[in-house]
Write a protein that holds these residues in place. Sequence first.
Motif, PDB file in Angstrom:
ATOM      1  N   ALA A  48     -19.242  -1.073 -12.273  1.00 51.84           N
ATOM      2  CA  ALA A  48     -17.810  -1.344 -12.075  1.00 51.84           C
ATOM      3  C   ALA A  48     -17.578  -2.835 -11.839  1.00 51.84           C
ATOM      4  N   ASN A  49     -18.468  -3.464 -11.059  1.00 52.11           N
ATOM      5  CA  ASN A  49     -18.316  -4.900 -10.793  1.00 52.11           C
ATOM      6  C   ASN A  49     -18.427  -5.706 -12.078  1.00 52.11           C
ATOM      7  N   ALA A  50     -19.396  -5.328 -12.926  1.00 57.81           N
ATOM      8  CA  ALA A  50     -19.585  -6.070 -14.184  1.00 57.81           C
ATOM      9  C   ALA A  50     -18.357  -5.906 -15.075  1.00 57.81           C
ATOM     10  N   ALA A  51     -17.803  -4.691 -15.103  1.00 59.76           N
ATOM     11  CA  ALA A  51     -16.620  -4.460 -15.942  1.00 59.76           C
ATOM     12  C   ALA A  51     -15.432  -5.267 -15.421  1.00 59.76           C
ATOM     13  N   TRP A  52     -15.272  -5.294 -14.096  1.00 54.43           N
ATOM     14  CA  TRP A  52     -14.169  -6.074 -13.507  1.00 54.43           C
ATOM     15  C   TRP A  52     -14.330  -7.560 -13.881  1.00 54.43           C
ATOM     16  N   GLN A  53     -15.561  -8.045 -13.777  1.00 56.20           N
ATOM     17  CA  GLN A  53     -15.794  -9.462 -14.129  1.00 56.20           C
ATOM     18  C   GLN A  53     -15.394  -9.741 -15.570  1.00 56.20           C
ATOM     19  N   GLY A  54     -15.545  -8.715 -16.420  1.00 54.26           N
ATOM     20  CA  GLY A  54     -15.254  -8.896 -17.841  1.00 54.26           C
ATOM     21  C   GLY A  54     -13.787  -8.710 -18.208  1.00 54.26           C
ATOM     22  N   THR A  55     -12.948  -8.343 -17.236  1.00 58.54           N
ATOM     23  CA  THR A  55     -11.543  -8.100 -17.593  1.00 58.54           C
ATOM     24  C   THR A  55     -10.745  -9.400 -17.547  1.00 58.54           C
ATOM     25  N   ARG A  56      -9.739  -9.474 -18.404  1.00 58.06           N
ATOM     26  CA  ARG A  56      -8.884 -10.657 -18.442  1.00 58.06           C
ATOM     27  C   ARG A  56      -7.806 -10.539 -17.371  1.00 58.06           C
ATOM     28  N   LEU A  57      -7.212 -11.672 -17.011  1.00 59.60           N
ATOM     29  CA  LEU A  57      -6.190 -11.659 -15.958  1.00 59.60           C
ATOM     30  C   LEU A  57      -5.008 -10.794 -16.359  1.00 59.60           C
ATOM     31  N   PHE A  58      -4.711 -10.785 -17.656  1.00 59.66           N
ATOM     32  CA  PHE A  58      -3.609  -9.943 -18.135  1.00 59.66           C
ATOM     33  C   PHE A  58      -3.890  -8.470 -17.808  1.00 59.66           C
ATOM     34  N   SER A  59      -5.129  -8.040 -18.027  1.00 59.51           N
ATOM     35  CA  SER A  59      -5.477  -6.639 -17.741  1.00 59.51           C
ATOM     36  C   SER A  59      -5.506  -6.384 -16.238  1.00 59.51           C
ATOM     37  N   ARG A  60      -5.973  -7.359 -15.486  1.00 60.79           N
ATOM     38  CA  ARG A  60      -6.058  -7.161 -14.034  1.00 60.79           C
ATOM     39  C   ARG A  60      -4.691  -6.981 -13.398  1.00 60.79           C
ATOM     40  N   ARG A  61      -3.680  -7.538 -14.043  1.00 60.79           N
ATOM     41  CA  ARG A  61      -2.325  -7.436 -13.503  1.00 60.79           C
ATOM     42  C   ARG A  61      -1.935  -5.979 -13.252  1.00 60.79           C
ATOM     43  N   PHE A 115       4.911 -11.056 -10.487  1.00 64.15           N
ATOM     44  CA  PHE A 115       4.071 -10.869 -11.683  1.00 64.15           C
ATOM     45  C   PHE A 115       4.841 -10.279 -12.863  1.00 64.15           C
ATOM     46  N   SER A 116       6.180 -10.267 -12.746  1.00 67.06           N
ATOM     47  CA  SER A 116       6.930  -9.678 -13.867  1.00 67.06           C
ATOM     48  C   SER A 116       6.873 -10.567 -15.102  1.00 67.06           C
ATOM     49  N   ASP A 117       6.655 -11.864 -14.915  1.00 64.77           N
ATOM     50  CA  ASP A 117       6.632 -12.729 -16.100  1.00 64.77           C
ATOM     51  C   ASP A 117       5.420 -13.646 -16.158  1.00 64.77           C
ATOM     52  N   ARG A 118       4.419 -13.356 -15.372  1.00 62.78           N
ATOM     53  CA  ARG A 118       3.190 -14.146 -15.509  1.00 62.78           C
ATOM     54  C   ARG A 118       1.987 -13.324 -15.062  1.00 62.78           C
ATOM     55  N   ASN A 119       0.824 -13.769 -15.523  1.00 57.81           N
ATOM     56  CA  ASN A 119      -0.412 -13.126 -15.083  1.00 57.81           C
ATOM     57  C   ASN A 119      -0.754 -13.608 -13.679  1.00 57.81           C
ATOM     58  N   PRO A 120      -1.530 -12.829 -12.938  1.00 61.88           N
ATOM     59  CA  PRO A 120      -2.012 -13.330 -11.655  1.00 61.88           C
ATOM     60  C   PRO A 120      -3.046 -14.435 -11.886  1.00 61.88           C
ATOM     61  N   THR A 121      -3.218 -15.267 -10.890  1.00 61.44           N
ATOM     62  CA  THR A 121      -4.354 -16.193 -10.932  1.00 61.44           C
ATOM     63  C   THR A 121      -5.605 -15.377 -10.634  1.00 61.44           C
ATOM     64  N   GLU A 122      -6.743 -15.982 -10.821  1.00 58.93           N
ATOM     65  CA  GLU A 122      -8.013 -15.308 -10.503  1.00 58.93           C
ATOM     66  C   GLU A 122      -7.988 -14.824  -9.042  1.00 58.93           C
ATOM     67  N   GLU A 123      -7.539 -15.707  -8.164  1.00 61.86           N
ATOM     68  CA  GLU A 123      -7.526 -15.353  -6.745  1.00 61.86           C
ATOM     69  C   GLU A 123      -6.533 -14.212  -6.463  1.00 61.86           C
TER      70      GLU A 123
END
Length: 209
Positions: free
Chosen positions: A116-129, A152-160
């Motif tokens: 799960a950690n590896a998959a999370w690392q591989g996700t883009r910020l758009f998907s993490r939103r 977050f209605s009009d932007r992706n989250p930052t990594e943090e």
Amino acid sequence: MTLVHIWQPDEEPELGTILENVWHLLGVGLRNRKHGFHLPVVATSTPDEGPDVRKVVLRGVDRAHRLLRFHSDARSSKIRQIEQNPRVAFAFYDAAEETQVRIQAQAKVHRSDDAANAAWQGTRLFSRRCYLAEGAPGSPNELPTSGLPNVFSDRNPTEEESRAGRANFAIVLSEIRRLDWLYLCHQGHRSARFTWDEAGKLTSTWVQP
Ligand SMILES: Cc1cc2nc3c(=O)[nH]c(=O)nc-3n(C[C@H](O)[C@H](O)[C@H](O)COP(=O)(O)O)c2cc1C
């Protein structure tokens, strides 16, 4: 490259060639968002209300272990259903290939392990939103809301910012137990079934479509 029209009436392929083609198509579906195999339907069972189905994005194909991977909100109904009954089924279809693949599998939810950690690392910020939604998927609301915080209605989250979504992220790894291939063909459709036993031994047969 995809193998369009694998079936030639005068050149009957071996069952092994069919299975090779299926793995190939799954790989193409994984990489190519326009391919029909990119978006399978996944079926689960509910305890009281019969089957449930939905589309997911194919996120991983591990041929060596016969695993398919998709991602989901850990709070979703499908995750609850899989934890109650891990038998799932997938349906793939690609119109250009005129090929349907149905898969029965044993699924497992992974929330916080290495996979799960590896998959999370591989996700883009758009998907993490998606995982930043405040309520669980399916929870009723008085308004037609996305559930996302307004910011977050009009932007992706930052990594943090995206890290808050990690607790809501799960992956599902499904070990293939049975695979039904169907090829639509003017001269008559063709179908084959591939079954793996608990020890991973494969049995293959042609079946009447
Ligand atoms: C094209 C498409 C792709 C989707 N991909 C996913 C996905 O990868 N994972 C997921 O959990 N839901 C995905 N969804 C949403 C699900 O189909 C479903 O609506 C949602 O997950 C709630 O399902 P559940 O209540 O059965 O858990 C997708 C929907 C569409 C239309």
